[in-house]
Write a protein that holds these residues in place. Sequence first.
Motif, PDB file in Angstrom:
ATOM      1  N   MET A 124       0.658  -1.267  -0.370  1.00  0.00           N
ATOM      2  CA  MET A 124       0.242   0.155  -0.117  1.00  0.00           C
ATOM      3  C   MET A 124       0.947   0.819   0.200  1.00  0.00           C
ATOM      4  N   SER A 125       0.682   2.419  -1.166  1.00  0.00           N
ATOM      5  CA  SER A 125       1.784   3.375  -0.949  1.00  0.00           C
ATOM      6  C   SER A 125       0.733   4.262   0.308  1.00  0.00           C
ATOM      7  N   ALA A 126       1.824   5.554   0.088  1.00  0.00           N
ATOM      8  CA  ALA A 126       1.315   6.178   0.890  1.00  0.00           C
ATOM      9  C   ALA A 126       1.150   7.553   1.360  1.00  0.00           C
ATOM     10  N   ARG A 127       0.248   7.389  -0.077  1.00  0.00           N
ATOM     11  CA  ARG A 127      -0.904   8.154  -0.012  1.00  0.00           C
ATOM     12  C   ARG A 127      -2.096   7.826  -0.603  1.00  0.00           C
ATOM     13  N   VAL A 128      -2.528   6.336  -0.115  1.00  0.00           N
ATOM     14  CA  VAL A 128      -3.437   5.604   0.153  1.00  0.00           C
ATOM     15  C   VAL A 128      -3.165   5.251   1.197  1.00  0.00           C
ATOM     16  N   LYS A 129      -2.603   5.551   2.346  1.00  0.00           N
ATOM     17  CA  LYS A 129      -2.037   5.388   4.006  1.00  0.00           C
ATOM     18  C   LYS A 129      -2.666   6.554   4.353  1.00  0.00           C
TER      19      LYS A 129
END
Length: 111
Positions: free
Chosen positions: A1-6
């Motif tokens: 999971m990317s930082a943007r989704v988190k």
Amino acid sequence: MSARVKWRRFVSNFMLTLTGLCALVCVSVLFLILGYLVFNGGTSINWAFFTQLPKPVGEAGGGMANAIVGSAKLLLAASLFGVPIGFLGGFIWRSSAGAPWLRWCGTQRTC
């Protein structure tokens, strides 16, 4: 999971929690007001309050008979106007399945 989704999930959960807290505060204030009204005005509610006519300004007592009768008349008039329109609209909607003049609704039939 990317930082943007988190980050998006964190912001979504934070805003959902904030919305829930704001709703809880608003509802609790409404319940406080309702409790105050019931506690302080509950003794004034009796049969005479619902059946007597209003008294002039400055006189003690009086009732809500005119308001109750007026509300009943308004409800009756709205029902006499709205219920037939609703029944006829439902009947026409159901009996004209697939009619081209009903495309403006933008809904699909599932029955």
